[in-house]
Design an enzyme around this catalytic site. Structure first.
Site, mmCIF file in Angstrom:
data_model
loop_
_atom_site.group_PDB
_atom_site.id
_atom_site.type_symbol
_atom_site.label_atom_id
_atom_site.label_comp_id
_atom_site.label_asym_id
_atom_site.label_seq_id
_atom_site.Cartn_x
_atom_site.Cartn_y
_atom_site.Cartn_z
ATOM 1 N N ARG A 237 0.896 -1.187 0.131
ATOM 2 C CA ARG A 237 0.103 0.031 -0.051
ATOM 3 C C ARG A 237 1.061 1.383 -0.203
ATOM 4 O O ARG A 237 2.059 1.123 0.768
ATOM 5 C CB ARG A 237 -0.947 0.038 1.212
ATOM 6 C CG ARG A 237 -2.030 -0.988 1.263
ATOM 7 C CD ARG A 237 -3.153 -0.340 0.058
ATOM 8 N NE ARG A 237 -4.200 -1.422 -0.128
ATOM 9 C CZ ARG A 237 -4.378 -2.317 -0.943
ATOM 10 N NH1 ARG A 237 -3.447 -2.710 -1.740
ATOM 11 N NH2 ARG A 237 -5.431 -3.047 -0.876
ATOM 12 N N GLU A 266 -3.550 7.532 -4.163
ATOM 13 C CA GLU A 266 -4.021 6.935 -5.367
ATOM 14 C C GLU A 266 -5.356 7.465 -5.806
ATOM 15 O O GLU A 266 -6.115 7.747 -5.023
ATOM 16 C CB GLU A 266 -4.082 5.486 -5.596
ATOM 17 C CG GLU A 266 -2.633 4.647 -5.448
ATOM 18 C CD GLU A 266 -3.071 3.359 -5.223
ATOM 19 O OE1 GLU A 266 -4.197 2.502 -5.739
ATOM 20 O OE2 GLU A 266 -2.197 2.505 -4.635
ATOM 21 N N HIS A 284 -1.441 0.127 -10.282
ATOM 22 C CA HIS A 284 -1.925 -0.713 -9.253
ATOM 23 C C HIS A 284 -2.488 -2.072 -9.884
ATOM 24 O O HIS A 284 -3.676 -2.395 -9.938
ATOM 25 C CB HIS A 284 -3.124 0.005 -8.302
ATOM 26 C CG HIS A 284 -3.602 -0.971 -7.066
ATOM 27 N ND1 HIS A 284 -3.754 -0.253 -5.837
ATOM 28 C CD2 HIS A 284 -3.647 -2.200 -6.781
ATOM 29 C CE1 HIS A 284 -4.046 -1.006 -4.905
ATOM 30 N NE2 HIS A 284 -3.887 -2.251 -5.468
HETATM 31 C C1 8YV Z 1 -6.650 -5.457 -5.660
HETATM 32 C C2 8YV Z 1 -5.050 -5.334 -3.794
HETATM 33 O O1 8YV Z 1 -7.128 -5.488 -6.884
HETATM 34 O O2 8YV Z 1 -6.305 -7.119 -2.971
HETATM 35 C C3 8YV Z 1 -5.707 -6.097 -2.728
HETATM 36 O O3 8YV Z 1 -5.739 -5.814 -1.483
HETATM 37 O O4 8YV Z 1 -4.430 -4.566 -3.532
HETATM 38 C C4 8YV Z 1 -5.415 -5.253 -5.162
HETATM 39 O O5 8YV Z 1 -4.458 -6.107 -5.802
HETATM 40 C C5 8YV Z 1 -7.532 -4.055 -5.207
HETATM 41 O O6 8YV Z 1 -6.754 -3.261 -4.267
HETATM 42 C C6 8YV Z 1 -8.766 -4.276 -4.817
HETATM 43 O O7 8YV Z 1 -8.810 -4.466 -3.532
#
Ligand code: 8YV
Length: 317
Positions: A237, A266, A284
């Protein structure tokens, strides 16, 4: 039929199953939910599938005792956008989608590691802008990957999947830091501090969850400890990294490069980052494959189905 809100359109297979099981409202916007929308949704729906950016902070729940909505079946493993304790206080269960995301996210980590090491983004731009004047033995020399040392920050499912790829695929030495002691079934050494890890690693990879506990975990001190030849990769993150400190380290070349899939604000990416050649920037893409996004959606629906059947959802937090 239970009324559910799906906060962003999902793959066809997921929408089909959702529509067959529930009275579904699908938001048309691709932007995160606004506070007023989140509040009204809490009283309109029995459950929701929210996702990244839908900021269910404590104040969203505050004016409700026990709202109609009883479950937030988050789409994604990361749930730093949901105050789980506050949701619980208002009788709302929160679930996520671990497992489904692991390999795809690790693959994006490796993509970024390789792209950063081998200057792939820079090379692509060189070709596209017509500035490539031809091959020479010293053209665009990058960093070797095979046999080097990777430092993993956060040895959870995704951290381990990256470490496995590095060890088995690239013969790398694996070092890591983790909140608690961790044993893994391949050669990897846990080190005592982030700074010690940063000092040893040729490739430092952030794979820790986001949230209050890890905000700006990686900042000036970690970047200062890194070798000038080392690369930093973030697939976790954005908030885990002090982005301004990273920009400074890249500008000063106190680290060689970075590969980022996530950002502090973001989808805003600072111009200072975009201006740099030595950083690879992805939008992302961690789990962005049809199969994985379908598996994640199915997992959210499994959690909803179990919950509405009176069972404990498989991925309750
Ligand atoms: C998701 C991600 O596609 O699963 C997660 O936490 O970071 C990603 O790959 C997106 O963030 C949806 O939650």
């Amino acid at each position: 039929m239970k009324k559910i809100l799906i906060s962003r359109a999902m793959t066809e297979a997921v929408m089909e199953r959702a529509n067959a099981t529930y009275d579904v409202t699908l938001r048309e916007s691709t932007a995160p939910m606004k506070p007023a929308e989140m509040r009204s949704s809490l009283v309109l729906y029995d459950g929701m599938i929210p996702t990244l950016g839908d900021m269910f902070s404590a104040d969203i729940f505050a004016e409700f005792g026990r709202p109609k909505c009883k479950i937030l079946a988050n789409f994604g493993v990361g749930y730093n956008h949901i105050d789980v304790a506050a949701a619980r206080d208002h009788g709302i269960t929160v679930t996520n989608t671990p497992g489904a995301v692991t390999d795809a996210t690790a693959d994006i980590g490796m993509t970024l590691l390789l792209m950063s090491a081998r200057r792939a983004g820079e090379g692509d731009r060189l070709v596209r802008t017509g500035k490539w004047t031809g091959w020479t033995p010293t053209q665009m020399l990058g960093s070797h990957v095979t046999g080097k040392t990777v430092g993993i920050i956060g040895m959870g499912r995704i951290g381990q999947a990256i470490a496995r790829r590095c060890h088995f695929g690239f013969g790398m030495k694996v070092l890591f830091v983790n909140r608690s002691p961790k044993e893994v079934d391949f050669p990897a050494t846990q080190v005592e501090s982030l700074e010690a890890l940063a000092a040893e690693a040729d490739y430092l990879v952030a794979a820790t969850p986001g949230g209050a506990d890890t905000t700006h975990l990686i900042g000036e001190a970690a970047f200062a400890a890194m070798k000038p030849t080392a690369h930093f990769i973030n697939i976790s993150r954005g908030e885990v990294v002090d982005e301004a400190a990273l920009v400074t380290a890249l500008q000063n070349r106190s680290i060689a490069g970075a590969g980022l899939d996530v950002y502090e604000n973001e989808p805003t990416v600072p111009d200072t980052l975009k201006a740099l050649e030595n950083v690879t920037l992805l939008p992302h893409l961690g789990t962005a494959t049809e199969e994985v996004r379908t598996a994640m959606g199915m997992m959210s629906l499994d959690n909803l189905d179990a919950f509405f059947a009176g069972e404990t959802p498989p991925n309750a937090l």
